[in-house]
Write a protein that holds these residues in place. Sequence first.
Motif, PDB file in Angstrom:
ATOM      1  N   GLU A 144       0.792  -1.232   0.000  1.00  0.00           N
ATOM      2  CA  GLU A 144       0.000   0.000   0.000  1.00  0.00           C
ATOM      3  C   GLU A 144       0.825   1.283   0.000  1.00  0.00           C
ATOM      4  O   GLU A 144       0.349   2.310  -0.466  1.00  0.00           O
ATOM      5  N   ILE A 145       2.024   1.230   0.539  1.00  0.00           N
ATOM      6  CA  ILE A 145       2.853   2.433   0.616  1.00  0.00           C
ATOM      7  C   ILE A 145       3.616   2.577  -0.701  1.00  0.00           C
ATOM      8  O   ILE A 145       4.204   1.609  -1.184  1.00  0.00           O
ATOM      9  N   PRO A 146       3.617   3.774  -1.280  1.00  0.00           N
ATOM     10  CA  PRO A 146       4.361   3.971  -2.530  1.00  0.00           C
ATOM     11  C   PRO A 146       5.829   3.537  -2.367  1.00  0.00           C
ATOM     12  O   PRO A 146       6.444   3.762  -1.317  1.00  0.00           O
ATOM     13  N   ALA A 147       6.363   2.915  -3.397  1.00  0.00           N
ATOM     14  CA  ALA A 147       7.707   2.325  -3.340  1.00  0.00           C
ATOM     15  C   ALA A 147       8.776   3.315  -2.910  1.00  0.00           C
ATOM     16  O   ALA A 147       9.657   2.974  -2.112  1.00  0.00           O
ATOM     17  N   ASP A 148       8.712   4.549  -3.404  1.00  0.00           N
ATOM     18  CA  ASP A 148       9.739   5.532  -3.033  1.00  0.00           C
ATOM     19  C   ASP A 148       9.653   5.913  -1.554  1.00  0.00           C
ATOM     20  O   ASP A 148      10.665   6.075  -0.880  1.00  0.00           O
ATOM     21  N   LEU A 149       8.437   6.007  -1.016  1.00  0.00           N
ATOM     22  CA  LEU A 149       8.258   6.306   0.403  1.00  0.00           C
ATOM     23  C   LEU A 149       8.701   5.116   1.254  1.00  0.00           C
ATOM     24  O   LEU A 149       9.346   5.284   2.294  1.00  0.00           O
ATOM     25  N   TRP A 150       8.357   3.914   0.815  1.00  0.00           N
ATOM     26  CA  TRP A 150       8.772   2.687   1.517  1.00  0.00           C
ATOM     27  C   TRP A 150      10.301   2.632   1.606  1.00  0.00           C
ATOM     28  O   TRP A 150      10.862   2.403   2.672  1.00  0.00           O
ATOM     29  N   LYS A 151      10.962   2.900   0.468  1.00  0.00           N
ATOM     30  CA  LYS A 151      12.424   2.840   0.408  1.00  0.00           C
ATOM     31  C   LYS A 151      13.059   3.924   1.275  1.00  0.00           C
ATOM     32  O   LYS A 151      13.969   3.651   2.057  1.00  0.00           O
ATOM     33  N   SER A 152      12.589   5.145   1.157  1.00  0.00           N
ATOM     34  CA  SER A 152      13.185   6.237   1.934  1.00  0.00           C
ATOM     35  C   SER A 152      12.933   6.060   3.434  1.00  0.00           C
ATOM     36  O   SER A 152      13.804   6.386   4.247  1.00  0.00           O
ATOM     37  N   SER A 153      11.786   5.518   3.804  1.00  0.00           N
ATOM     38  CA  SER A 153      11.498   5.252   5.222  1.00  0.00           C
ATOM     39  C   SER A 153      12.448   4.195   5.761  1.00  0.00           C
ATOM     40  O   SER A 153      12.994   4.339   6.859  1.00  0.00           O
ATOM     41  N   PHE A 154      12.649   3.140   4.996  1.00  0.00           N
ATOM     42  CA  PHE A 154      13.557   2.071   5.403  1.00  0.00           C
ATOM     43  C   PHE A 154      14.980   2.607   5.554  1.00  0.00           C
ATOM     44  O   PHE A 154      15.677   2.301   6.524  1.00  0.00           O
ATOM     45  N   GLU A 155      15.422   3.430   4.609  1.00  0.00           N
ATOM     46  CA  GLU A 155      16.758   4.025   4.672  1.00  0.00           C
ATOM     47  C   GLU A 155      16.898   4.943   5.883  1.00  0.00           C
ATOM     48  O   GLU A 155      17.921   4.933   6.562  1.00  0.00           O
ATOM     49  N   TRP A 156      15.851   5.714   6.170  1.00  0.00           N
ATOM     50  CA  TRP A 156      15.843   6.598   7.335  1.00  0.00           C
ATOM     51  C   TRP A 156      16.048   5.778   8.610  1.00  0.00           C
ATOM     52  O   TRP A 156      16.845   6.132   9.469  1.00  0.00           O
ATOM     53  N   VAL A 157      15.292   4.700   8.724  1.00  0.00           N
ATOM     54  CA  VAL A 157      15.388   3.828   9.913  1.00  0.00           C
ATOM     55  C   VAL A 157      16.787   3.222  10.009  1.00  0.00           C
ATOM     56  O   VAL A 157      17.404   3.225  11.081  1.00  0.00           O
TER      57      VAL A 157
END
Length: 162
Positions: A144-157
Amino acid sequence: MILKSQVEWALHCCAILAGLPEGRYLSTKALAEFHGLPKEYLSKALQSLSQAGLVHTTLGPSGGYRLARAPAELTFLDIIEAVEGKARTFVCTNIRANNPCRAAGYCDDRPCAVARIMWEADEAWREKLRSVRLSDLTETLAKEIPADLWKSSFEWVLERAG
């Protein structure tokens, strides 16, 4: 029924912790920053998860929290009960005994229909939450989460994980 806001926080934090690589921890500060929550209040929810054995915690500069079990082994009910407790959501105080039309000393041989229906509803609610695993949530979020947001969130974490 209204659950504490800490339940929402705990569920979201566990979803983040589910993505941590083995041996990595995420601090209360990072989790609070990610979710825009007050660190002091979030720490209470995380302490509840720790006391229930759902997360491991470690101290130090690279310390923080990580899941104690695989996401497929944790249910929504586990997390909710860690924060709210395992008590039934409905407590019968047997007010039917106050009926002025009852004979003195009348004794009921079973719980009233109201209590039975409420307890059945509570068990149905718990069964639903018991059937949803944290891994189910992460699969849903990944879709459900857009791929770019999913990726940037994971990188942030990962940048903040010790």
